[in-house]
Design a protein around this motif. Structure first.
Motif, PDB file in Angstrom:
ATOM      1  N   PHE A  96     -23.274  -8.072 -16.040  1.00 15.09           N
ATOM      2  CA  PHE A  96     -22.352  -8.713 -17.167  1.00 15.09           C
ATOM      3  C   PHE A  96     -22.214  -7.706 -18.326  1.00 15.09           C
ATOM      4  CE2 PHE A  96     -20.373 -13.039 -16.388  1.00 15.09           C
ATOM      5  CZ  PHE A  96     -20.785 -12.886 -15.062  1.00 15.09           C
ATOM      6  N   PRO A  97     -23.185  -6.848 -18.602  1.00 16.25           N
ATOM      7  CA  PRO A  97     -22.833  -6.015 -19.757  1.00 16.25           C
ATOM      8  C   PRO A  97     -21.723  -4.954 -19.341  1.00 16.25           C
ATOM      9  CG  PRO A  97     -25.150  -6.341 -19.473  1.00 16.25           C
ATOM     10  CD  PRO A  97     -24.537  -6.994 -18.445  1.00 16.25           C
ATOM     11  N   PHE A  98     -21.576  -4.613 -17.938  1.00 19.92           N
ATOM     12  CA  PHE A  98     -20.352  -3.815 -17.460  1.00 19.92           C
ATOM     13  C   PHE A  98     -19.017  -4.483 -17.725  1.00 19.92           C
ATOM     14  CE2 PHE A  98     -23.677  -2.132 -14.414  1.00 19.92           C
ATOM     15  CZ  PHE A  98     -23.578  -1.166 -14.787  1.00 19.92           C
ATOM     16  N   LEU A  99     -19.105  -5.820 -17.683  1.00 20.43           N
ATOM     17  CA  LEU A  99     -17.948  -6.795 -17.698  1.00 20.43           C
ATOM     18  C   LEU A  99     -17.590  -6.671 -19.394  1.00 20.43           C
ATOM     19  CD1 LEU A  99     -17.929  -9.924 -15.517  1.00 20.43           C
ATOM     20  CD2 LEU A  99     -16.290  -8.032 -15.648  1.00 20.43           C
ATOM     21  N   ILE A 100     -18.713  -6.920 -20.090  1.00 15.72           N
ATOM     22  CA  ILE A 100     -18.483  -6.929 -21.404  1.00 15.72           C
ATOM     23  C   ILE A 100     -17.718  -5.489 -22.097  1.00 15.72           C
ATOM     24  CG2 ILE A 100     -19.440  -7.181 -24.076  1.00 15.72           C
ATOM     25  CD1 ILE A 100     -19.265  -9.658 -22.087  1.00 15.72           C
ATOM     26  N   PHE A 101     -18.184  -4.278 -21.409  1.00 14.70           N
ATOM     27  CA  PHE A 101     -17.837  -2.974 -21.733  1.00 14.70           C
ATOM     28  C   PHE A 101     -16.518  -2.906 -21.321  1.00 14.70           C
ATOM     29  CE2 PHE A 101     -16.884   1.206 -20.401  1.00 14.70           C
ATOM     30  CZ  PHE A 101     -17.026   1.875 -21.673  1.00 14.70           C
ATOM     31  N   ALA A 102     -16.179  -3.332 -19.889  1.00 16.98           N
ATOM     32  CA  ALA A 102     -14.576  -3.507 -19.723  1.00 16.98           C
ATOM     33  C   ALA A 102     -13.808  -4.149 -20.557  1.00 16.98           C
ATOM     34  CB  ALA A 102     -14.537  -3.792 -18.372  1.00 16.98           C
ATOM     35  N   LEU A 103     -14.409  -5.431 -20.940  1.00  9.08           N
ATOM     36  CA  LEU A 103     -13.503  -6.364 -21.801  1.00  9.08           C
ATOM     37  C   LEU A 103     -13.111  -5.449 -22.995  1.00  9.08           C
ATOM     38  CD1 LEU A 103     -12.292  -8.992 -22.654  1.00  9.08           C
ATOM     39  CD2 LEU A 103     -14.479  -9.646 -23.625  1.00  9.08           C
ATOM     40  N   LEU A 104     -14.101  -4.901 -23.701  1.00 12.94           N
ATOM     41  CA  LEU A 104     -13.922  -4.437 -25.077  1.00 12.94           C
ATOM     42  C   LEU A 104     -13.289  -2.933 -25.183  1.00 12.94           C
ATOM     43  CD1 LEU A 104     -17.426  -5.205 -26.720  1.00 12.94           C
ATOM     44  CD2 LEU A 104     -14.949  -6.574 -27.037  1.00 12.94           C
ATOM     45  N   LYS A 105     -13.549  -1.972 -24.084  1.00 14.92           N
ATOM     46  CA  LYS A 105     -13.306  -0.855 -24.150  1.00 14.92           C
ATOM     47  C   LYS A 105     -11.917  -0.488 -23.109  1.00 14.92           C
ATOM     48  CE  LYS A 105     -16.110   1.031 -26.829  1.00 14.92           C
ATOM     49  NZ  LYS A 105     -15.820   1.603 -28.104  1.00 14.92           N
ATOM     50  N   MET A 106     -11.837  -1.206 -22.085  1.00 14.43           N
ATOM     51  CA  MET A 106     -10.746  -1.107 -20.884  1.00 14.43           C
ATOM     52  C   MET A 106     -10.285  -2.248 -20.456  1.00 14.43           C
ATOM     53  SD  MET A 106     -12.840   1.555 -18.552  1.00 14.43           S
ATOM     54  CE  MET A 106     -14.184   0.845 -17.528  1.00 14.43           C
ATOM     55  N   PRO A 107      -9.773  -3.187 -21.054  1.00 17.24           N
ATOM     56  CA  PRO A 107      -9.423  -4.387 -20.600  1.00 17.24           C
ATOM     57  C   PRO A 107      -8.423  -4.538 -19.613  1.00 17.24           C
ATOM     58  CG  PRO A 107      -8.670  -4.193 -22.853  1.00 17.24           C
ATOM     59  CD  PRO A 107      -9.443  -3.043 -22.790  1.00 17.24           C
ATOM     60  N   ASN A 109      -8.814  -2.931 -16.912  1.00 13.86           N
ATOM     61  CA  ASN A 109      -9.507  -2.639 -15.506  1.00 13.86           C
ATOM     62  C   ASN A 109     -10.800  -3.683 -15.596  1.00 13.86           C
ATOM     63  OD1 ASN A 109      -8.381  -0.400 -14.453  1.00 13.86           O
ATOM     64  ND2 ASN A 109      -9.509   0.720 -16.384  1.00 13.86           N
ATOM     65  N   PHE A 110     -10.506  -4.892 -16.357  1.00 14.93           N
ATOM     66  CA  PHE A 110     -11.658  -5.712 -16.600  1.00 14.93           C
ATOM     67  C   PHE A 110     -11.568  -6.636 -15.279  1.00 14.93           C
ATOM     68  CE2 PHE A 110     -12.433 -10.185 -16.877  1.00 14.93           C
ATOM     69  CZ  PHE A 110     -13.813 -10.403 -17.659  1.00 14.93           C
ATOM     70  N   VAL A 111     -10.678  -6.908 -14.651  1.00 16.31           N
ATOM     71  CA  VAL A 111     -10.564  -7.611 -13.618  1.00 16.31           C
ATOM     72  C   VAL A 111     -11.081  -6.875 -12.109  1.00 16.31           C
ATOM     73  CG1 VAL A 111      -8.172  -7.349 -12.799  1.00 16.31           C
ATOM     74  CG2 VAL A 111      -9.290  -9.676 -12.199  1.00 16.31           C
ATOM     75  N   MET A 112     -10.884  -5.757 -12.337  1.00 20.17           N
ATOM     76  CA  MET A 112     -11.428  -4.974 -11.210  1.00 20.17           C
ATOM     77  C   MET A 112     -12.941  -4.794 -11.140  1.00 20.17           C
ATOM     78  SD  MET A 112     -11.070  -0.900 -10.528  1.00 20.17           S
ATOM     79  CE  MET A 112     -12.135  -0.381 -12.090  1.00 20.17           C
ATOM     80  N   VAL A 113     -13.364  -4.725 -12.381  1.00 21.89           N
ATOM     81  CA  VAL A 113     -14.871  -4.730 -12.490  1.00 21.89           C
ATOM     82  C   VAL A 113     -15.263  -6.090 -12.247  1.00 21.89           C
ATOM     83  CG1 VAL A 113     -16.498  -4.311 -14.449  1.00 21.89           C
ATOM     84  CG2 VAL A 113     -14.725  -2.848 -14.646  1.00 21.89           C
ATOM     85  N   TYR A 114     -14.700  -7.007 -12.479  1.00 22.71           N
ATOM     86  CA  TYR A 114     -15.108  -8.383 -12.219  1.00 22.71           C
ATOM     87  C   TYR A 114     -15.276  -8.454 -10.678  1.00 22.71           C
ATOM     88  CZ  TYR A 114     -16.279 -13.306 -13.407  1.00 22.71           C
ATOM     89  OH  TYR A 114     -16.631 -14.699 -13.753  1.00 22.71           O
ATOM     90  N   VAL A 115     -14.268  -8.281 -10.026  1.00 21.68           N
ATOM     91  CA  VAL A 115     -14.165  -8.173  -8.729  1.00 21.68           C
ATOM     92  C   VAL A 115     -15.305  -7.564  -7.895  1.00 21.68           C
ATOM     93  CG1 VAL A 115     -12.673  -7.745  -6.469  1.00 21.68           C
ATOM     94  CG2 VAL A 115     -11.783  -8.849  -8.466  1.00 21.68           C
ATOM     95  N   ILE A 116     -15.459  -6.076  -8.427  1.00 20.82           N
ATOM     96  CA  ILE A 116     -16.386  -5.400  -7.739  1.00 20.82           C
ATOM     97  C   ILE A 116     -17.848  -5.888  -8.026  1.00 20.82           C
ATOM     98  CG2 ILE A 116     -17.646  -3.141  -8.132  1.00 20.82           C
ATOM     99  CD1 ILE A 116     -15.001  -1.899  -8.741  1.00 20.82           C
TER     100      ILE A 116
END
Length: 187
Positions: A96-107, A109-116
């Protein structure tokens, strides 16, 4: 000391009693359909990401309801491997730290990171439930999401949760037949 044959039997028993985690897979299917709808909304990617987190919180209640309908067992105190399933699921939280990073820095791409992350966390269940389907779909989902995510425009990111939903539905069907085949073997 447990023998290799006893270990294999314990894995098959888990697979049959829990029906390969079908209650969670079907619940995830519905949640990812909801997430698909969220990503079609005319909101910012950040806001859609927050709503995605909220939709994900429905997993346990939906899986619990599905377990009642499908008559699956979440726990089997007679099987010493059973607690490992919970630990494998908790392992996903450390991504989930990757998800938080995506949320804050590249939202976008958030859903892509979550699916991965969700797809990749299936991999150890191939061993746990003694079925190759989890390993195959861990790869299909993770790499498929990466390919889609790198090629989709931000306004088309709803295709990622659609892709995830389709994968989960196909996986659920394959896991159902895998579990039935094992049940017929041990009966």
């Amino acid at each position: 000391m447990i023998t290799e044959k006893e270990l294999e039997n314990l894995r098959v028993q888990l697979s049959v009693k829990s029906k390969n985690g079908l209650d969670f897979i079907l619940s995830a299917f519905f949640i990812w359909l909801i997430i698909s709808c969220i990503w079609t909304l005319d909101f910012s990617s950040f806001d859609k990401s927050i709503l995605t987190f909220i939709a994900g919180s429905l997993m346990l209640p939906l899986a619990f309801a599905a377990s009642k309908l499908l008559k699956t067992k979440w726990t089997d105190k007679s099987n010493p491997l059973q607690p490992l399933g919970l630990w494998l699921n908790f392992a996903q939280l450390f991504y989930f730290p990757f998800l938080i990073f995506a949320l804050l820095k590249m939202p976008d791409n958030f859903v892509m990171v979550y699916v991965i992350i969700t797809g990749a966390h299936f991999f150890p269940y191939a061993w746990f439930y003694k079925t190759q389907w989890f390993a195959i779909f861990a790869g299909i989902i993770s790499f498929g999401a990466l390919i889609l995510g790198l090629n989709l425009e931000p306004e088309k990111m709803y295709f990622l949760p659609v892709f995830m939903s389709i994968c989960l539905l196909v996986l659920a069907i394959l896991l159902h037949f895998d579990s039935r085949k094992k049940r017929n073997i041990i009966n």
